[in-house]
Scaffold this motif. Structure first.
Motif, PDB file in Angstrom:
ATOM      1  N   HIS A  65     -28.539  -1.454  73.431  1.00  0.00           N
ATOM      2  CA  HIS A  65     -29.206  -0.617  74.694  1.00  0.00           C
ATOM      3  C   HIS A  65     -29.525  -1.813  75.776  1.00  0.00           C
ATOM      4  CE1 HIS A  65     -31.082   2.257  78.045  1.00  0.00           C
ATOM      5  NE2 HIS A  65     -31.719   1.425  77.573  1.00  0.00           N
ATOM      6  N   MET A  67     -29.457  -3.452  79.366  1.00  0.00           N
ATOM      7  CA  MET A  67     -30.600  -2.966  80.597  1.00  0.00           C
ATOM      8  C   MET A  67     -30.193  -4.161  81.589  1.00  0.00           C
ATOM      9  SD  MET A  67     -33.842  -2.344  78.130  1.00  0.00           S
ATOM     10  CE  MET A  67     -34.923  -1.692  80.201  1.00  0.00           C
ATOM     11  N   SER A  69     -32.566  -5.163  85.277  1.00  0.00           N
ATOM     12  CA  SER A  69     -34.028  -5.695  84.838  1.00  0.00           C
ATOM     13  C   SER A  69     -34.742  -6.739  86.186  1.00  0.00           C
ATOM     14  CB  SER A  69     -34.959  -5.572  83.717  1.00  0.00           C
ATOM     15  OG  SER A  69     -34.877  -5.332  82.653  1.00  0.00           O
ATOM     16  N   TYR A 138     -40.190   1.782  77.735  1.00  0.00           N
ATOM     17  CA  TYR A 138     -39.549   1.875  78.274  1.00  0.00           C
ATOM     18  C   TYR A 138     -39.121   3.843  77.303  1.00  0.00           C
ATOM     19  CZ  TYR A 138     -37.873  -3.009  79.287  1.00  0.00           C
ATOM     20  OH  TYR A 138     -37.975  -3.746  79.981  1.00  0.00           O
ATOM     21  N   GLN A 140     -37.884   5.742  78.036  1.00  0.00           N
ATOM     22  CA  GLN A 140     -35.934   6.463  77.772  1.00  0.00           C
ATOM     23  C   GLN A 140     -36.093   6.551  76.240  1.00  0.00           C
ATOM     24  OE1 GLN A 140     -37.052   4.180  79.673  1.00  0.00           O
ATOM     25  NE2 GLN A 140     -35.465   2.928  79.773  1.00  0.00           N
TER      26      GLN A 140
END
Length: 205
Positions: A65, A67, A69, A138, A140
């Motif tokens: 995943h 990311m 940020s 998170y 999700q």
């Protein structure tokens, strides 16, 4: 002494020499065969004396995943501070470890290793509590939430330990996609490290 007698003596000497040569050939072949037999016997002894590894396992599935940020721009007291941004890739891995020995195994360290252009990047797996906190931070990622693998655990003889862990690489998506290899190191006390690699493609989540 007649010429006939001399010729006979010469022929006898040649015959003895031929017999000696044949005898030497048999000795050479016999020695070679004996060497091969001894070599095979030693190899079989060494092979039969080797013990199978205490720990075996399989990487069941890997999800990545990526990311990007950015910090909020405020510190813990609420004061303004410069914003910071960074990229990372969370790598979730489900593994199955089996103890095929007759003694307990003590798992005490798990590392994820990604080979990039500049070498191998190794990251320790997050603890079980950190693993659970990621899903609170998170939401999700909830579909990836499975039973966490403790990075310190005892696997009794004949038993199997299965779970999911996460490692965070400070890489952007392009760097991660350009990796050359991915594997894992499971360290056990008093035992050699167990190296495992995924058997299927990494799923991007």
């Amino acid at each position: 002494m007649s010429l006939l007698h001399e010729d006979q003596t010469t022929n006898d000497t040649a015959a003895h020499g031929e017999e000696y040569t044949k005898g030497s050939g048999h000795l050479i072949w016999g020695g070679a065969i004996a060497t091969v037999v001894v070599t095979i016997a030693i190899a079989l002894y060494v092979w039969s004396g080797q013990k199978p590894p205490a720990a075996v396992g399989t990487i069941e599935q890997v999800w990545a995943h990526p990311m990007h940020s950015e910090t909020s721009g405020f510190d813990a007291a609420g004061a303004a501070m410069p914003k910071e941004s960074f990229d990372q890739v969370l790598v979730f891995t489900r593994v199955k470890l089996h103890n095929q020995s007759d003694k307990p195994l003590f798992l005490h360290q798990v590392m994820t290793n990604a080979t990039l252009d500049d070498g191998i990047h190794s990251v320790f797996a997050a603890s079980a509590s950190e693993y659970d906190r990621i899903f609170k931070a998170y939401p999700q990622l909830a579909p990836l939430h499975g039973s966490g693998l403790p990075n310190e655990a005892t696997i009794d003889a004949g038993q199997t330990l299965e779970g999911t862990f996460v490692s965070a690489f400070r890489l952007n998506k392009q760097q991660w996609d350009a990796r050359k290899n991915l594997d894992y190191t499971f360290a056990f006390e008093y035992q050699p490290n167990l190296k495992l690699a995924p058997q299927s493609a990494v799923i991007e989540q």
